[in-house]
Design a protein around this motif. Structure first.
Motif, PDB file in Angstrom:
ATOM      1  N   ILE B  48       0.843  -1.202   0.000  1.00 31.67           N
ATOM      2  CA  ILE B  48       0.000   0.000   0.000  1.00 31.67           C
ATOM      3  C   ILE B  48       0.877   1.251   0.000  1.00 31.67           C
ATOM      4  O   ILE B  48       0.602   2.230  -0.719  1.00 31.67           O
ATOM      5  CB  ILE B  48      -0.922  -0.025   1.232  1.00 31.67           C
ATOM      6  CG1 ILE B  48      -1.859  -1.218   1.175  1.00 31.67           C
ATOM      7  CG2 ILE B  48      -1.692   1.259   1.362  1.00 31.67           C
ATOM      8  CD1 ILE B  48      -3.030  -1.038   0.315  1.00 31.67           C
ATOM      9  N   ALA B  49       1.949   1.224   0.816  1.00 32.99           N
ATOM     10  CA  ALA B  49       2.816   2.407   0.893  1.00 32.99           C
ATOM     11  C   ALA B  49       3.451   2.690  -0.462  1.00 32.99           C
ATOM     12  O   ALA B  49       3.480   3.845  -0.926  1.00 32.99           O
ATOM     13  CB  ALA B  49       3.895   2.183   1.955  1.00 32.99           C
ATOM     14  N   PHE B  50       3.938   1.651  -1.145  1.00 33.12           N
ATOM     15  CA  PHE B  50       4.567   1.876  -2.451  1.00 33.12           C
ATOM     16  C   PHE B  50       3.538   2.269  -3.497  1.00 33.12           C
ATOM     17  O   PHE B  50       3.833   3.066  -4.396  1.00 33.12           O
ATOM     18  CB  PHE B  50       5.337   0.631  -2.889  1.00 33.12           C
ATOM     19  CG  PHE B  50       6.622   0.453  -2.156  1.00 33.12           C
ATOM     20  CD1 PHE B  50       7.545   1.488  -2.105  1.00 33.12           C
ATOM     21  CD2 PHE B  50       6.917  -0.724  -1.517  1.00 33.12           C
ATOM     22  CE1 PHE B  50       8.724   1.342  -1.418  1.00 33.12           C
ATOM     23  CE2 PHE B  50       8.092  -0.874  -0.836  1.00 33.12           C
ATOM     24  CZ  PHE B  50       9.003   0.162  -0.782  1.00 33.12           C
ATOM     25  N   SER B  51       2.322   1.708  -3.355  1.00 33.44           N
ATOM     26  CA  SER B  51       1.255   2.098  -4.285  1.00 33.44           C
ATOM     27  C   SER B  51       0.973   3.592  -4.179  1.00 33.44           C
ATOM     28  O   SER B  51       0.829   4.294  -5.176  1.00 33.44           O
ATOM     29  CB  SER B  51       0.006   1.281  -3.971  1.00 33.44           C
ATOM     30  OG  SER B  51      -1.111   1.857  -4.579  1.00 33.44           O
ATOM     31  N   ARG B  52       0.960   4.104  -2.939  1.00 31.20           N
ATOM     32  CA  ARG B  52       0.739   5.540  -2.743  1.00 31.20           C
ATOM     33  C   ARG B  52       1.913   6.352  -3.278  1.00 31.20           C
ATOM     34  O   ARG B  52       1.722   7.416  -3.893  1.00 31.20           O
ATOM     35  CB  ARG B  52       0.536   5.811  -1.252  1.00 31.20           C
ATOM     36  CG  ARG B  52       0.489   7.269  -0.867  1.00 31.20           C
ATOM     37  CD  ARG B  52      -0.736   7.937  -1.448  1.00 31.20           C
ATOM     38  NE  ARG B  52      -0.707   9.375  -1.217  1.00 31.20           N
ATOM     39  CZ  ARG B  52      -0.049  10.234  -1.984  1.00 31.20           C
ATOM     40  NH1 ARG B  52       0.658   9.803  -3.016  1.00 31.20           N
ATOM     41  NH2 ARG B  52      -0.073  11.525  -1.729  1.00 31.20           N
ATOM     42  N   HIS B  54       3.932   5.739  -5.744  1.00 30.49           N
ATOM     43  CA  HIS B  54       3.952   5.833  -7.197  1.00 30.49           C
ATOM     44  C   HIS B  54       2.605   6.255  -7.764  1.00 30.49           C
ATOM     45  O   HIS B  54       2.444   6.293  -8.989  1.00 30.49           O
ATOM     46  CB  HIS B  54       4.380   4.499  -7.798  1.00 30.49           C
ATOM     47  CG  HIS B  54       5.766   4.104  -7.395  1.00 30.49           C
ATOM     48  ND1 HIS B  54       6.876   4.767  -7.842  1.00 30.49           N
ATOM     49  CD2 HIS B  54       6.212   3.138  -6.576  1.00 30.49           C
ATOM     50  CE1 HIS B  54       7.954   4.208  -7.316  1.00 30.49           C
ATOM     51  NE2 HIS B  54       7.577   3.222  -6.539  1.00 30.49           N
ATOM     52  N   SER B  56      -0.093   4.678  -8.175  1.00 25.50           N
ATOM     53  CA  SER B  56      -0.663   3.726  -9.132  1.00 25.50           C
ATOM     54  C   SER B  56      -1.549   2.746  -8.372  1.00 25.50           C
ATOM     55  O   SER B  56      -1.371   2.522  -7.177  1.00 25.50           O
ATOM     56  CB  SER B  56       0.440   2.972  -9.861  1.00 25.50           C
ATOM     57  OG  SER B  56       0.794   1.819  -9.154  1.00 25.50           O
TER      58      SER B  56
END
Lengths: 237, 101
Positions: B48-52, B54, B56
């Protein structure tokens, strides 16, 4: 945009520190909950601590502007998974861990702890060493209902690019449901068979004992009759 | 987002290590399952953190898929635990070694 919402609610409050405080609060709750899960001796306490962990993770997802996943976290994990665990723990009754002396692999436990701590230290070290990019800006205007993390955007992603993953996941859920039913039925069937076996065995034993007693009684009566024909005094007494 | 992504990923690493320690150290099969849930959620937090970061949707899609898999895992795992509890009294992972070699 939790930060923006909070800034709207409190115009005087600077946005940055408050969000940091929120992160600190929920991160502490998550870590404390997780530690309580693995240290509590009562599985019931473990499950309830996991609930704290799940809810604070849901709050963190909300801080990351992912409202749909946060709601899913609360519904699926806090609502379904923890309740299922609590049902099973209540069904199986009180089974605390055995006394420490009974631990057969006790010598391996400190090694396991050290291994887990080393693994965690390695992960944290990698995170510290890595250079992550700054968060992308998502505050620019988007079409209505299409903002980042909205159900609509996730639905588009699931039914568009990730439709195969979606279908496979549904298949996995179906197989898991069937597997749960089969496991429950086999466990139940064996339980019932054992109980029936015990019942029939005891019934057989009762029948055999009854027949044995009957035979003994008839033999004694025959002996008494035989004695009665020879001596009438004995038969009358 | 004022909190840097490093903090979220670091928290995810700490939670994963705690879950791994629980799986390794605890002997109650139910608590081992709970610890596995902690590890799955730690992975979800990183996704979730990486999704936020980038901006995407891919990470969210993966996280929701992980939730579905975790639910399946809980159903099958708890089914096995309940079936085992019918066969024998204890749920000690040290004693449950029928599948070993």
């Amino acid at each position: 945009m939790t930060g923006l919402i909070l800034a709207d609610l409190n115009p005087e409050l600077p946005g940055a520190p408050f969000e940091v405080i929120l992160f600190g609060l929920f991160a502490t709750l998550a870590v404390v909950g997780a530690l309580r899960v693995i240290t509590a001796s009562d599985p019931f306490v473990s499950a309830l601590s996991l609930l704290i962990n799940f809810v604070s993770l849901g709050a963190l997802y909300l801080m990351l502007d992912q409202s749909f996943v946060a709601i899913g976290q609360i519904l699926v994990y806090a609502g379904a998974v923890v309740v299922l665990f609590l049902f099973v723990i209540a069904y199986l009754g009180d089974r605390r861990e055995l006394a420490e002396d009974a631990v057969r692999l006790r010598a391996l436990r400190p090694i396991a702890l050290v291994a887990a701590a080393a693994f965690g230290a390695m992960l944290v070290g990698v995170v510290i060493a890595a250079d992550f990019p700054d968060a992308a800006d998502i505050s620019k205007k988007t079409p209505a209902g299409f903002s980042f993390g909205s159900p609509r955007a996730i639905g588009e992603a699931f039914l568009g690019h990730y439709v195969l993953a979606f279908e496979v996941t549904s298949l996995v859920l179906l197989v898991a449901a069937i597997g749960g039913i089969v496991l429950g039925l086999t466990g139940r069937a064996r339980h019932d068979r054992l109980r029936k076996l015990m019942q029939t065995r005891s019934a057989d034993q009762q029948k055999r004992r009854y027949e044995q007693a009957e035979q003994e009684l008839t033999a004694r009566r025959r002996a008494e009759l035989a004695a009665g024909t020879s001596t009438k005094e004995d038969a009358s007494t | 987002m004022t909190v840097p992504v490093d903090w979220f990923v670091g928290l995810s690493a700490i939670l994963f290590a705690i879950g791994a320690a629980g799986v390794l150290v605890r002997r109650n099969a139910l608590v081992v399952l709970l610890s596995i849930e902690i590890m799955l959620n730690a992975g979800n937090l990183a996704l979730i953190a990486f999704s936020r970061t980038h901006a995407s949707q891919d990470g969210q899609v993966l996280a929701i898929t992980v939730m579905a898999i975790a639910a399946s895992e809980v159903v099958v795992g708890l089914g096995i635990v309940v079936a085992l509890s019918h066969l024998r009294r204890e749920l000690d992972t040290d004693e449950l070694s029928e599948l070993r070699g």
